[in-house]
Scaffold this motif. Structure first.
Motif, PDB file in Angstrom:
ATOM      1  N   GLY A  32    -104.655  -4.137  -3.018  1.00 59.32           N
ATOM      2  CA  GLY A  32    -103.611  -5.097  -3.313  1.00 59.32           C
ATOM      3  C   GLY A  32    -103.430  -5.315  -4.801  1.00 59.32           C
ATOM      4  N   LEU A  33    -102.771  -6.400  -5.121  1.00 58.74           N
ATOM      5  CA  LEU A  33    -102.418  -6.694  -6.498  1.00 58.74           C
ATOM      6  C   LEU A  33    -102.317  -8.209  -6.665  1.00 58.74           C
ATOM      7  CD1 LEU A  33    -101.688  -4.792  -8.882  1.00 58.74           C
ATOM      8  CD2 LEU A  33     -99.314  -5.024  -8.217  1.00 58.74           C
ATOM      9  N   PRO A  34    -102.856  -8.762  -7.764  1.00 55.57           N
ATOM     10  CA  PRO A  34    -102.739 -10.203  -7.998  1.00 55.57           C
ATOM     11  C   PRO A  34    -101.275 -10.615  -8.192  1.00 55.57           C
ATOM     12  CG  PRO A  34    -104.430  -9.249  -9.408  1.00 55.57           C
ATOM     13  CD  PRO A  34    -103.687  -8.111  -8.770  1.00 55.57           C
ATOM     14  N   ALA A  35    -100.953 -11.806  -7.739  1.00 50.10           N
ATOM     15  CA  ALA A  35     -99.579 -12.317  -7.829  1.00 50.10           C
ATOM     16  C   ALA A  35     -99.052 -12.275  -9.260  1.00 50.10           C
ATOM     17  CB  ALA A  35     -99.511 -13.733  -7.278  1.00 50.10           C
ATOM     18  N   LEU A  53     -93.182 -13.896  -2.670  1.00 44.28           N
ATOM     19  CA  LEU A  53     -94.411 -13.459  -2.008  1.00 44.28           C
ATOM     20  C   LEU A  53     -94.697 -14.312  -0.773  1.00 44.28           C
ATOM     21  CD1 LEU A  53     -96.573 -12.726  -5.161  1.00 44.28           C
ATOM     22  CD2 LEU A  53     -95.622 -11.037  -3.556  1.00 44.28           C
ATOM     23  N   ALA A  54     -94.381 -15.591  -0.844  1.00 44.33           N
ATOM     24  CA  ALA A  54     -94.569 -16.465   0.318  1.00 44.33           C
ATOM     25  C   ALA A  54     -93.677 -16.013   1.474  1.00 44.33           C
ATOM     26  CB  ALA A  54     -94.274 -17.915  -0.057  1.00 44.33           C
ATOM     27  N   LEU A  56     -92.608 -12.919   2.018  1.00 47.42           N
ATOM     28  CA  LEU A  56     -93.204 -11.691   2.547  1.00 47.42           C
ATOM     29  C   LEU A  56     -94.430 -12.013   3.409  1.00 47.42           C
ATOM     30  CD1 LEU A  56     -92.909  -9.376  -0.582  1.00 47.42           C
ATOM     31  CD2 LEU A  56     -91.692  -9.102   1.593  1.00 47.42           C
ATOM     32  N   ALA A  57     -95.214 -12.981   2.987  1.00 46.83           N
ATOM     33  CA  ALA A  57     -96.396 -13.381   3.757  1.00 46.83           C
ATOM     34  C   ALA A  57     -95.995 -14.015   5.083  1.00 46.83           C
ATOM     35  CB  ALA A  57     -97.269 -14.325   2.935  1.00 46.83           C
ATOM     36  N   ARG A  58     -94.983 -14.872   5.076  1.00 41.86           N
ATOM     37  CA  ARG A  58     -94.515 -15.502   6.326  1.00 41.86           C
ATOM     38  C   ARG A  58     -94.019 -14.456   7.321  1.00 41.86           C
ATOM     39  NH1 ARG A  58     -92.718 -19.456   2.856  1.00 41.86           N
ATOM     40  NH2 ARG A  58     -90.618 -18.590   2.722  1.00 41.86           N
ATOM     41  N   SER A  59     -93.440 -13.396   6.809  1.00 47.86           N
ATOM     42  CA  SER A  59     -92.940 -12.344   7.696  1.00 47.86           C
ATOM     43  C   SER A  59     -94.076 -11.465   8.223  1.00 47.86           C
ATOM     44  CB  SER A  59     -91.930 -11.465   6.945  1.00 47.86           C
ATOM     45  OG  SER A  59     -92.607 -10.599   6.042  1.00 47.86           O
ATOM     46  N   GLY A  60     -95.256 -11.617   7.641  1.00 45.39           N
ATOM     47  CA  GLY A  60     -96.407 -10.825   8.073  1.00 45.39           C
ATOM     48  C   GLY A  60     -96.535  -9.483   7.389  1.00 45.39           C
ATOM     49  N   LEU A  61     -95.633  -9.177   6.470  1.00 45.89           N
ATOM     50  CA  LEU A  61     -95.683  -7.873   5.804  1.00 45.89           C
ATOM     51  C   LEU A  61     -96.781  -7.775   4.757  1.00 45.89           C
ATOM     52  CD1 LEU A  61     -91.881  -7.161   5.406  1.00 45.89           C
ATOM     53  CD2 LEU A  61     -93.487  -6.010   6.953  1.00 45.89           C
ATOM     54  N   VAL A  62     -97.172  -8.897   4.181  1.00 43.96           N
ATOM     55  CA  VAL A  62     -98.260  -8.895   3.210  1.00 43.96           C
ATOM     56  C   VAL A  62     -99.281  -9.954   3.596  1.00 43.96           C
ATOM     57  CG1 VAL A  62     -96.818  -8.033   1.301  1.00 43.96           C
ATOM     58  CG2 VAL A  62     -97.183 -10.496   1.567  1.00 43.96           C
ATOM     59  N   LEU A  63    -100.502  -9.708   3.182  1.00 40.39           N
ATOM     60  CA  LEU A  63    -101.598 -10.637   3.398  1.00 40.39           C
ATOM     61  C   LEU A  63    -102.046 -11.149   2.044  1.00 40.39           C
ATOM     62  CD1 LEU A  63    -103.548  -8.424   5.940  1.00 40.39           C
ATOM     63  CD2 LEU A  63    -102.071 -10.376   6.463  1.00 40.39           C
ATOM     64  N   ALA A  64    -102.261 -12.437   1.956  1.00 37.51           N
ATOM     65  CA  ALA A  64    -102.706 -13.059   0.706  1.00 37.51           C
ATOM     66  C   ALA A  64    -104.203 -13.329   0.817  1.00 37.51           C
ATOM     67  CB  ALA A  64    -101.951 -14.356   0.469  1.00 37.51           C
ATOM     68  N   GLU A  65    -104.917 -13.014  -0.255  1.00 33.07           N
ATOM     69  CA  GLU A  65    -106.362 -13.247  -0.281  1.00 33.07           C
ATOM     70  C   GLU A  65    -106.734 -13.870  -1.614  1.00 33.07           C
ATOM     71  OE1 GLU A  65    -110.263 -10.473  -0.584  1.00 33.07           O
ATOM     72  OE2 GLU A  65    -108.793  -9.918   0.936  1.00 33.07           O
ATOM     73  N   GLN A  67    -108.869 -14.700  -4.620  1.00 32.80           N
ATOM     74  CA  GLN A  67    -109.948 -14.046  -5.353  1.00 32.80           C
ATOM     75  C   GLN A  67    -110.225 -14.891  -6.594  1.00 32.80           C
ATOM     76  OE1 GLN A  67    -108.400 -10.089  -6.049  1.00 32.80           O
ATOM     77  NE2 GLN A  67    -108.949  -9.410  -3.991  1.00 32.80           N
ATOM     78  N   GLY A  68    -111.100 -15.855  -6.431  1.00 26.86           N
ATOM     79  CA  GLY A  68    -111.349 -16.789  -7.527  1.00 26.86           C
ATOM     80  C   GLY A  68    -110.145 -17.676  -7.735  1.00 26.86           C
ATOM     81  N   ARG A  69    -109.610 -17.627  -8.965  1.00 26.27           N
ATOM     82  CA  ARG A  69    -108.446 -18.457  -9.291  1.00 26.27           C
ATOM     83  C   ARG A  69    -107.122 -17.777  -9.004  1.00 26.27           C
ATOM     84  NH1 ARG A  69    -109.357 -19.911 -15.277  1.00 26.27           N
ATOM     85  NH2 ARG A  69    -107.141 -20.297 -15.027  1.00 26.27           N
ATOM     86  N   THR A  70    -107.173 -16.519  -8.609  1.00 25.01           N
ATOM     87  CA  THR A  70    -105.934 -15.794  -8.350  1.00 25.01           C
ATOM     88  C   THR A  70    -105.781 -15.493  -6.862  1.00 25.01           C
ATOM     89  OG1 THR A  70    -106.937 -13.608  -8.641  1.00 25.01           O
ATOM     90  CG2 THR A  70    -106.057 -14.667 -10.616  1.00 25.01           C
ATOM     91  N   VAL A  71    -104.578 -15.119  -6.501  1.00 25.80           N
ATOM     92  CA  VAL A  71    -104.289 -14.694  -5.131  1.00 25.80           C
ATOM     93  C   VAL A  71    -103.814 -13.253  -5.208  1.00 25.80           C
ATOM     94  CG1 VAL A  71    -102.878 -15.080  -3.078  1.00 25.80           C
ATOM     95  CG2 VAL A  71    -103.676 -17.036  -4.424  1.00 25.80           C
ATOM     96  N   ALA A  72    -104.487 -12.384  -4.457  1.00 26.57           N
ATOM     97  CA  ALA A  72    -104.090 -10.976  -4.405  1.00 26.57           C
ATOM     98  C   ALA A  72    -103.316 -10.732  -3.114  1.00 26.57           C
ATOM     99  CB  ALA A  72    -105.309 -10.070  -4.472  1.00 26.57           C
ATOM    100  N   TYR A  73    -102.328  -9.898  -3.198  1.00 24.99           N
ATOM    101  CA  TYR A  73    -101.503  -9.559  -2.047  1.00 24.99           C
ATOM    102  C   TYR A  73    -101.683  -8.089  -1.730  1.00 24.99           C
ATOM    103  CZ  TYR A  73     -99.239 -14.056  -2.465  1.00 24.99           C
ATOM    104  OH  TYR A  73     -98.993 -15.412  -2.497  1.00 24.99           O
TER     105      TYR A  73
END
Length: 119
Positions: A32-35, A53-54, A56-65, A67-73
């Motif tokens: 993935g890649l940080p936001a 990105l939200a 895309l996440a709601r549609s289920g196409l990407v997953l957010a994780e 990672q510390g202070r950042t969110v990777a998709y």
């Protein structure tokens, strides 16, 4: 996959920034890649990118994780596969040989970059 799930996924991709972001995320594979990096590469303000990105996440196409202070998709390739399967489920009226060019085109793009460059 249900019709409404496919419509949600296609709707999320039916916007230029989200489509470009999704393709960028797919290129980075399972890591993935940080936001913030997505926003930087696409030259989109971070708050605007966050909204995309939200969606895309709601549609289920990407997953957010987180990672510390950042969110990777990262792309949910199983979900994307489900969308593609839904679209071609009734492909070619029982004549699978008619779908071979489509399948070959998709798998060609999944081969290692070195092989693609040689074609």
């Amino acid at each position: 996959m249900e019709q409404y799930e496919v419509i949600s996924a296609l709707s999320a991709l039916a916007q230029p920034t989200r489509l470009t972001a999704f393709r960028l995320i797919v290129r980075h594979g399972p890591d993935g890649l940080p936001a913030g990096e997505i926003a930087r590469q696409l030259e989109v303000p971070q708050n605007t990118m966050s909204t995309h990105l939200a969606q895309l996440a709601r549609s289920g196409l990407v997953l957010a994780e987180r990672q510390g202070r950042t969110v990777a998709y990262r792309a949910d390739m199983e979900r994307m596969r489900g969308v593609i399967e839904y679209l071609v489920n009734d492909c070619c009226g029982g004549r699978p040989e008619l779908c071979d060019p489509l399948i070959n085109d998709i798998t060609t793009h999944c081969s290692p970059v070195e092989k693609r460059a040689m074609r």
